[in-house]
Motif scaffolding. Structure first.
Motif, short mmCIF file in Angstrom:
data_model
loop_
_atom_site.label_atom_id
_atom_site.label_comp_id
_atom_site.label_asym_id
_atom_site.label_seq_id
_atom_site.Cartn_x
_atom_site.Cartn_y
_atom_site.Cartn_z
N CYS A 275 39.20 46.23 40.45
CA CYS A 275 39.89 45.28 41.31
C CYS A 275 38.96 44.67 42.35
O CYS A 275 38.18 45.37 42.99
CB CYS A 275 41.05 45.96 42.03
N GLY A 276 39.07 43.36 42.52
CA GLY A 276 38.33 42.65 43.55
C GLY A 276 39.10 42.63 44.86
O GLY A 276 40.22 43.15 44.96
N PRO A 277 38.54 41.98 45.88
CA PRO A 277 39.13 42.04 47.22
C PRO A 277 40.27 41.06 47.47
O PRO A 277 40.90 41.11 48.53
CB PRO A 277 37.94 41.70 48.12
N GLY B 203 42.60 41.05 42.48
CA GLY B 203 42.58 42.51 42.60
C GLY B 203 43.95 43.08 42.85
O GLY B 203 44.30 44.15 42.33
N TYR C 262 38.11 50.20 43.13
CA TYR C 262 38.49 49.18 44.11
C TYR C 262 37.43 49.12 45.21
O TYR C 262 37.63 49.62 46.32
CB TYR C 262 39.87 49.53 44.68
N LYS D 268 35.22 48.16 48.34
CA LYS D 268 35.59 47.58 49.64
C LYS D 268 37.06 47.83 49.99
O LYS D 268 37.65 47.12 50.82
CB LYS D 268 35.27 46.08 49.69
N MET D 269 37.68 48.84 49.36
CA MET D 269 39.09 49.10 49.56
C MET D 269 39.46 49.33 51.02
O MET D 269 40.42 48.73 51.54
CB MET D 269 39.53 50.31 48.73
N LYS E 116 38.08 48.44 53.79
CA LYS E 116 38.01 47.21 54.59
C LYS E 116 39.19 46.30 54.28
O LYS E 116 39.82 45.74 55.18
CB LYS E 116 36.70 46.47 54.33
N VAL E 117 39.52 46.19 52.99
CA VAL E 117 40.61 45.29 52.58
C VAL E 117 41.95 45.78 53.10
O VAL E 117 42.72 45.01 53.70
CB VAL E 117 40.64 45.15 51.04
N TYR F 11 48.06 44.91 50.52
CA TYR F 11 47.16 45.71 49.70
C TYR F 11 47.23 47.18 50.09
O TYR F 11 47.07 48.07 49.23
CB TYR F 11 45.73 45.18 49.81
N GLU G 282 36.53 53.71 45.64
CA GLU G 282 35.72 52.55 46.01
C GLU G 282 34.39 52.53 45.27
O GLU G 282 33.74 51.49 45.18
CB GLU G 282 35.43 52.56 47.51
#
Length: 318
Positions: A108-110, A114, A135, A137-138, A140-141, A148, A164
């Motif tokens: 998954c992207g940010p 994702g 995932y 950068k999870m 941070k997202v 999310y 991550e």
């Protein structure tokens, strides 16, 4: 710029009744014809014809989303994401059945792509699969986006593994890889480590045209193969070349260059007024299905033509 591939003279395309076409025109799963864990190439219909004028460039793709979430459309982002993720999971089951492809890795992207992947992971779990999610950068997202955060919490409640950390999966550990990294907002690689680890992931998943990738696991891309230009398609050289593409709402222009085995459309929710406003010609979804197998319909001026295993009657409008 639209690639409209109709005859110079105006034509009317009338699909002949299914009773006339027989089984060759039916949009059915290939799962019943799987041999050795892989669908037999050339044994399945390639889908319902969709006019190339319905394949969206970036501007039109953005406009469709704006219209859906406008007061006129009435949808929220989490509704659209839920429906999109459900259609992704349903599409996976059509060509990679549970008995031969139980272990699904979703990357998954940010952004929203994702998010679709996170929803798909949850539905695949409920369908009996064994999904796990990478995932990057999870933290941070989810610290910046409540939607999310809730999607990852839903996976945690089901004990679906989410990490991550990117590590190349061993072929013995996964049966299908879902690419839910970048969507139609992708604007190219920035370099200098700014896109890590996604650039390394694409290098692992990708291949030169005509060359086998480093892994033997089929890749399923959500809406757009990550790293592709929404209009121009794959970059030259190393690129992601998925086995399956699942277009969402309407196929994007880059999908005209898709050469994988399976192209599905998901997103059974576009109201007629938004279909008409955006000049879309979307196929009917059979029964209660959340997805339909499609292909680009290229129409000539001959009296009839075969498109994707279906037969159409072509009549001059003049």
């Amino acid at each position: 710029q639209n690639y409209r591939v109709f005859a110079a003279a105006p034509v009317v395309v009338r699909r002949l009744p299914l009773a006339f076409l027989g089984r060759a025109a039916a949009t059915t799963s290939c799962a019943s014809r799987v041999s050795g864990g892989k669908a037999m190439e050339g044994s399945c219909p390639v889908g319902v014809g969709v006019p190339a004028s319905t394949f969206l460039n970036q501007e039109r793709a953005i406009q469709v989303d704006v219209d859906l979430m406008s007061p006129e459309g009435g949808f929220s982002i989490d509704q659209l994401m839920e429906l999109a993720g459900l259609s992704v999971a349903a599409s996976v089951t059509k060509e990679y059945p549970l008995d031969s492809h139980p272990r699904v890795l979703i990357i998954c992207g940010p952004g929203n792509n994702g998010g679709d992947g996170l929803v798909a992971a949850r539905h695949l779990h409920h369908f009996g699969y064994q999904p796990r999610v990478i995932y990057p950068k999870m933290e941070k997202v989810i610290s910046q986006n409540e939607l999310y955060r809730r999607l990852t919490q839903q996976l945690a409640q089901l004990s679906v593994p989410v990490t991550e950390e990117w590590q190349e999966p061993a072929p013995s550990d996964v049966d299908v890889i879902v690419d839910a990294i970048f969507g139609f907002s992708f604007k190219g690689w920035r370099g200098g480590g700014k896109d890590a680890p996604f650039d390394d992931i694409i290098k692992f998943l990708g291949a030169e045209e005509g060359v086998q990738p480093r892994h033997a696991v089929p890749v399923v891309s959500v809406d757009i193969p990550s790293g592709w230009d929404v209009e121009a398609g794959p970059p030259q050289g190393l690129a992601l070349r998925p086995d399956m593409l699942i277009s969402l709402t309407a196929p994007k222009m880059c999908a005209l260059g898709f050469k994988g085995r399976f192209h599905y459309l998901g997103g059974r929710f576009v109201p007629p007024n938004i279909v008409a406003k955006n000049g879309l010609e979307l196929p009917r979804y059979p029964g209660a299905e959340q997805c339909v197998q499609i292909t680009a319909a290229i129409v000539s001026s001959s009296s009839s033509c075969s498109i994707s295993g279906a037969i159409f009657d072509v009549v001059s409008a003049s």
